[in-house]
Design a protein around this motif. Structure first.
Motif, PDB file in Angstrom:
ATOM      1  N   THR A  15     -11.178 -42.205   3.342  1.00 30.49           N
ATOM      2  CA  THR A  15     -10.066 -43.070   2.924  1.00 30.49           C
ATOM      3  C   THR A  15     -10.334 -43.697   1.556  1.00 30.49           C
ATOM      4  N   GLU A  16     -11.597 -44.010   1.288  1.00 27.49           N
ATOM      5  CA  GLU A  16     -11.942 -44.546  -0.030  1.00 27.49           C
ATOM      6  C   GLU A  16     -11.731 -43.493  -1.113  1.00 27.49           C
ATOM      7  N   LYS A  17     -12.167 -42.265  -0.835  1.00 24.46           N
ATOM      8  CA  LYS A  17     -11.979 -41.188  -1.803  1.00 24.46           C
ATOM      9  C   LYS A  17     -10.498 -40.968  -2.092  1.00 24.46           C
ATOM     10  N   THR A  18      -9.694 -40.957  -1.046  1.00 25.11           N
ATOM     11  CA  THR A  18      -8.253 -40.749  -1.212  1.00 25.11           C
ATOM     12  C   THR A  18      -7.650 -41.859  -2.055  1.00 25.11           C
ATOM     13  N   ALA A  19      -8.018 -43.101  -1.766  1.00 21.72           N
ATOM     14  CA  ALA A  19      -7.485 -44.241  -2.521  1.00 21.72           C
ATOM     15  C   ALA A  19      -7.945 -44.188  -3.980  1.00 21.72           C
ATOM     16  N   LEU A  20      -9.203 -43.851  -4.203  1.00 17.66           N
ATOM     17  CA  LEU A  20      -9.717 -43.776  -5.567  1.00 17.66           C
ATOM     18  C   LEU A  20      -9.068 -42.628  -6.348  1.00 17.66           C
ATOM     19  N   LEU A  21      -8.865 -41.489  -5.708  1.00 20.04           N
ATOM     20  CA  LEU A  21      -8.203 -40.367  -6.368  1.00 20.04           C
ATOM     21  C   LEU A  21      -6.770 -40.743  -6.751  1.00 20.04           C
ATOM     22  N   GLU A  22      -6.089 -41.421  -5.859  1.00 21.33           N
ATOM     23  CA  GLU A  22      -4.717 -41.857  -6.151  1.00 21.33           C
ATOM     24  C   GLU A  22      -4.708 -42.855  -7.308  1.00 21.33           C
ATOM     25  N   ALA A  23      -5.673 -43.765  -7.300  1.00 25.53           N
ATOM     26  CA  ALA A  23      -5.772 -44.741  -8.387  1.00 25.53           C
ATOM     27  C   ALA A  23      -6.026 -44.042  -9.719  1.00 25.53           C
ATOM     28  N   TYR A  24      -6.882 -43.025  -9.699  1.00 26.12           N
ATOM     29  CA  TYR A  24      -7.165 -42.264 -10.917  1.00 26.12           C
ATOM     30  C   TYR A  24      -5.905 -41.556 -11.416  1.00 26.12           C
ATOM     31  N   LYS A  25      -5.200 -40.888 -10.511  1.00 22.11           N
ATOM     32  CA  LYS A  25      -4.005 -40.121 -10.898  1.00 22.11           C
ATOM     33  C   LYS A  25      -2.920 -41.008 -11.489  1.00 22.11           C
ATOM     34  N   THR A  26      -2.775 -42.199 -10.968  1.00 19.75           N
ATOM     35  CA  THR A  26      -1.713 -43.088 -11.442  1.00 19.75           C
ATOM     36  C   THR A  26      -2.138 -43.970 -12.616  1.00 19.75           C
ATOM     37  N   SER A  27      -3.417 -43.912 -12.977  1.00 14.31           N
ATOM     38  CA  SER A  27      -3.917 -44.802 -14.033  1.00 14.31           C
ATOM     39  C   SER A  27      -3.459 -44.393 -15.431  1.00 14.31           C
ATOM     40  N   GLY A  28      -3.261 -43.112 -15.632  1.00 14.34           N
ATOM     41  CA  GLY A  28      -2.914 -42.641 -16.966  1.00 14.34           C
ATOM     42  C   GLY A  28      -4.110 -42.542 -17.895  1.00 14.34           C
ATOM     43  N   LEU A  29      -5.282 -42.833 -17.393  1.00 15.06           N
ATOM     44  CA  LEU A  29      -6.502 -42.776 -18.207  1.00 15.06           C
ATOM     45  C   LEU A  29      -7.121 -41.385 -18.142  1.00 15.06           C
ATOM     46  N   SER A  30      -7.949 -41.087 -19.120  1.00 12.63           N
ATOM     47  CA  SER A  30      -8.725 -39.859 -19.047  1.00 12.63           C
ATOM     48  C   SER A  30      -9.734 -40.025 -17.918  1.00 12.63           C
ATOM     49  N   SER A  31     -10.220 -38.909 -17.411  1.00 13.52           N
ATOM     50  CA  SER A  31     -11.187 -38.997 -16.317  1.00 13.52           C
ATOM     51  C   SER A  31     -12.446 -39.742 -16.759  1.00 13.52           C
ATOM     52  N   LYS A  32     -12.874 -39.482 -17.982  1.00 17.09           N
ATOM     53  CA  LYS A  32     -14.080 -40.139 -18.489  1.00 17.09           C
ATOM     54  C   LYS A  32     -13.892 -41.652 -18.568  1.00 17.09           C
ATOM     55  N   TRP A  48     -14.390 -34.404  -6.463  1.00 17.40           N
ATOM     56  CA  TRP A  48     -13.313 -34.835  -5.572  1.00 17.40           C
ATOM     57  C   TRP A  48     -11.990 -34.151  -5.937  1.00 17.40           C
ATOM     58  N   VAL A  49     -11.698 -34.119  -7.230  1.00 20.63           N
ATOM     59  CA  VAL A  49     -10.448 -33.493  -7.694  1.00 20.63           C
ATOM     60  C   VAL A  49     -10.451 -32.010  -7.329  1.00 20.63           C
ATOM     61  N   GLN A  50     -11.582 -31.347  -7.530  1.00 17.99           N
ATOM     62  CA  GLN A  50     -11.675 -29.915  -7.214  1.00 17.99           C
ATOM     63  C   GLN A  50     -11.503 -29.672  -5.717  1.00 17.99           C
ATOM     64  N   LYS A  51     -12.150 -30.484  -4.888  1.00 15.69           N
ATOM     65  CA  LYS A  51     -12.021 -30.321  -3.438  1.00 15.69           C
ATOM     66  C   LYS A  51     -10.584 -30.542  -2.991  1.00 15.69           C
ATOM     67  N   GLU A  52      -9.937 -31.555  -3.549  1.00 17.45           N
ATOM     68  CA  GLU A  52      -8.540 -31.817  -3.202  1.00 17.45           C
ATOM     69  C   GLU A  52      -7.666 -30.634  -3.603  1.00 17.45           C
ATOM     70  N   TRP A  53      -7.891 -30.090  -4.797  1.00 24.17           N
ATOM     71  CA  TRP A  53      -7.115 -28.951  -5.257  1.00 24.17           C
ATOM     72  C   TRP A  53      -7.333 -27.752  -4.344  1.00 24.17           C
ATOM     73  N   ASN A  54      -8.590 -27.516  -3.960  1.00 22.29           N
ATOM     74  CA  ASN A  54      -8.902 -26.387  -3.068  1.00 22.29           C
ATOM     75  C   ASN A  54      -8.199 -26.527  -1.726  1.00 22.29           C
ATOM     76  N   LEU A  55      -8.158 -27.743  -1.185  1.00 22.02           N
ATOM     77  CA  LEU A  55      -7.488 -27.965   0.098  1.00 22.02           C
ATOM     78  C   LEU A  55      -5.988 -27.732  -0.013  1.00 22.02           C
ATOM     79  N   GLU A  56      -5.400 -28.200  -1.106  1.00 22.45           N
ATOM     80  CA  GLU A  56      -3.956 -28.059  -1.287  1.00 22.45           C
ATOM     81  C   GLU A  56      -3.545 -26.618  -1.557  1.00 22.45           C
ATOM     82  N   ASN A  57      -4.433 -25.817  -2.108  1.00 31.40           N
ATOM     83  CA  ASN A  57      -4.096 -24.456  -2.501  1.00 31.40           C
ATOM     84  C   ASN A  57      -4.800 -23.389  -1.668  1.00 31.40           C
ATOM     85  N   ALA A  58      -5.319 -23.791  -0.529  1.00 30.59           N
ATOM     86  CA  ALA A  58      -6.000 -22.835   0.341  1.00 30.59           C
ATOM     87  C   ALA A  58      -4.987 -21.859   0.939  1.00 30.59           C
ATOM     88  N   PRO A  59      -5.371 -20.600   1.108  1.00 28.08           N
ATOM     89  CA  PRO A  59      -4.449 -19.646   1.725  1.00 28.08           C
ATOM     90  C   PRO A  59      -4.230 -20.027   3.189  1.00 28.08           C
TER      91      PRO A  59
END
Length: 109
Positions: A15-32, A48-59
């Protein structure tokens, strides 16, 4: 002489990872920049971003289809039933065409 302080790793629950990923996506900041401001390693965020992408795009997972046998009859045809559909297949049937028909039948059921 300078001594370096070794940083300890922090574990994040799902749940922390999900919340942090959402915060990152909505921040408008560069990842760095976002990682610097939030005290998270850049490689951690990238993982985290790669794992999320893999889950969303898994066959899609393949599943088994149940097969029901019927009483043996003397015929040169095989009957295949998927849901409400039944197809009689002769021994000289084009197998590629038959595979395509089965795929469509399965999607319709």
């Amino acid at each position: 002489m300078e001594t370096k302080v070794k940083q300890t790793r922090r574990s994040y629950c799902a749940t922390e990872k999900t919340a942090l990923l959402e915060a990152y996506k909505t921040s408008g900041l560069s990842s760095k920049q976002w990682c610097k401001e939030n005290g998270i390693g850049l490689s951690t965020l990238q993982r985290w971003v790669q794992k999320e992408w893999n889950l969303e795009n898994a066959p899609p997972l393949q599943t088994w289809v149940s097969v029901n046998t019927i009483a043996e009859t003397k015929s040169d045809r095989l009957q295949v039933q998927i849901g409400p559909f039944t197809v009689a297949v002769a021994s000289n049937t084009n197998l590629k065409l038959f595979a395509s028909v089965l795929k469509v039948m399965k999607e319709l059921c």
